[in-house]
Design an enzyme around this catalytic site. Sequence first.
Site, mmCIF file in Angstrom:
data_model
loop_
_atom_site.group_PDB
_atom_site.id
_atom_site.type_symbol
_atom_site.label_atom_id
_atom_site.label_comp_id
_atom_site.label_asym_id
_atom_site.label_seq_id
_atom_site.Cartn_x
_atom_site.Cartn_y
_atom_site.Cartn_z
ATOM 1 N N CYS A 10 0.866 -1.185 0.000
ATOM 2 C CA CYS A 10 0.000 0.000 0.000
ATOM 3 C C CYS A 10 0.902 1.236 0.000
ATOM 4 O O CYS A 10 2.072 1.142 -0.393
ATOM 5 C CB CYS A 10 -0.971 -0.023 1.175
ATOM 6 S SG CYS A 10 -0.196 -0.029 2.805
ATOM 7 N N ASN A 13 2.260 1.445 4.389
ATOM 8 C CA ASN A 13 2.553 0.166 5.076
ATOM 9 C C ASN A 13 2.221 0.240 6.568
ATOM 10 O O ASN A 13 2.870 -0.408 7.391
ATOM 11 C CB ASN A 13 4.010 -0.267 4.848
ATOM 12 C CG ASN A 13 4.298 -1.718 5.246
ATOM 13 O OD1 ASN A 13 5.417 -2.039 5.629
ATOM 14 N ND2 ASN A 13 3.322 -2.586 5.198
ATOM 15 N N ASP A 127 -8.064 3.717 0.889
ATOM 16 C CA ASP A 127 -7.171 4.182 1.949
ATOM 17 C C ASP A 127 -8.011 4.672 3.139
ATOM 18 O O ASP A 127 -8.794 5.606 2.997
ATOM 19 C CB ASP A 127 -6.338 5.337 1.370
ATOM 20 C CG ASP A 127 -5.296 5.838 2.330
ATOM 21 O OD1 ASP A 127 -5.333 5.464 3.513
ATOM 22 O OD2 ASP A 127 -4.429 6.614 1.881
HETATM 23 P P1 4NP Z 1 -1.804 2.765 4.067
HETATM 24 O O1 4NP Z 1 -2.457 4.113 4.624
HETATM 25 O O2 4NP Z 1 -1.245 3.096 2.710
HETATM 26 O O3 4NP Z 1 -2.950 1.811 4.008
HETATM 27 O O4 4NP Z 1 -0.740 2.368 5.064
HETATM 28 C C1 4NP Z 1 -1.790 5.337 4.688
HETATM 29 C C2 4NP Z 1 -0.900 5.569 5.693
HETATM 30 C C3 4NP Z 1 -0.282 6.800 5.776
HETATM 31 C C4 4NP Z 1 -0.574 7.786 4.852
HETATM 32 C C5 4NP Z 1 -1.466 7.534 3.839
HETATM 33 C C6 4NP Z 1 -2.080 6.306 3.754
HETATM 34 N N1 4NP Z 1 0.030 9.039 4.949
HETATM 35 O O5 4NP Z 1 -0.310 9.948 4.158
HETATM 36 O O6 4NP Z 1 0.907 9.237 5.814
#
Ligand code: 4NP
Length: 163
Positions: A10, A13, A127
Amino acid sequence: MKTVAVCFVCLGNICRSPTAEGVLRAQIEAAGLQNRIIVDSAGTGDWHAGQAPDERAQAAARQRGYDLSLLRARQVVHEDFERFDLLLAMDEANLGQLRQLCPAHHRAKVRLLMEFAQQPALREVPDPFFGGNEGFEQVLDQCESACLGLLAHLSTALTDRVV
Ligand code: 4NP
């Protein structure tokens, strides 16, 4: 003995891909395939490298019996395209990033996780980072469904020697 290796990917992570990793690990243990299937996860970004999964992802997973507390975020590295038989993206953006990084001869390894869902109405795992708790429940629902289909696929691959 033949093994297969899969890496969920993703953006950060810390939400979706560690959830998928925890879900598939539990399903693999239930099926007694711990020695045959290697599971990992990674992010296309490095902002959260070294961190445990998001508290909300951990809490939602814990409610369903999955312990994500020992997982630590890392960024995708080039060796991942060699090490893993499948790199499964959560959404189209992750898929596009992976395709850019992936050597041409490994292109077939890079796919969307939701291809393996029983009822693949959704192509993406949205997300949940900037939303509410229901987003984390949806991630779990989608991962549980898709990982069951994935496990069936991997079990066949272990038998047929094809991934
Ligand atoms: P993930 O979710 O890709 O499912 O781990 C996210 C985690 C952090 C961020 C975006 C999506 N971020 O912008 O920091």
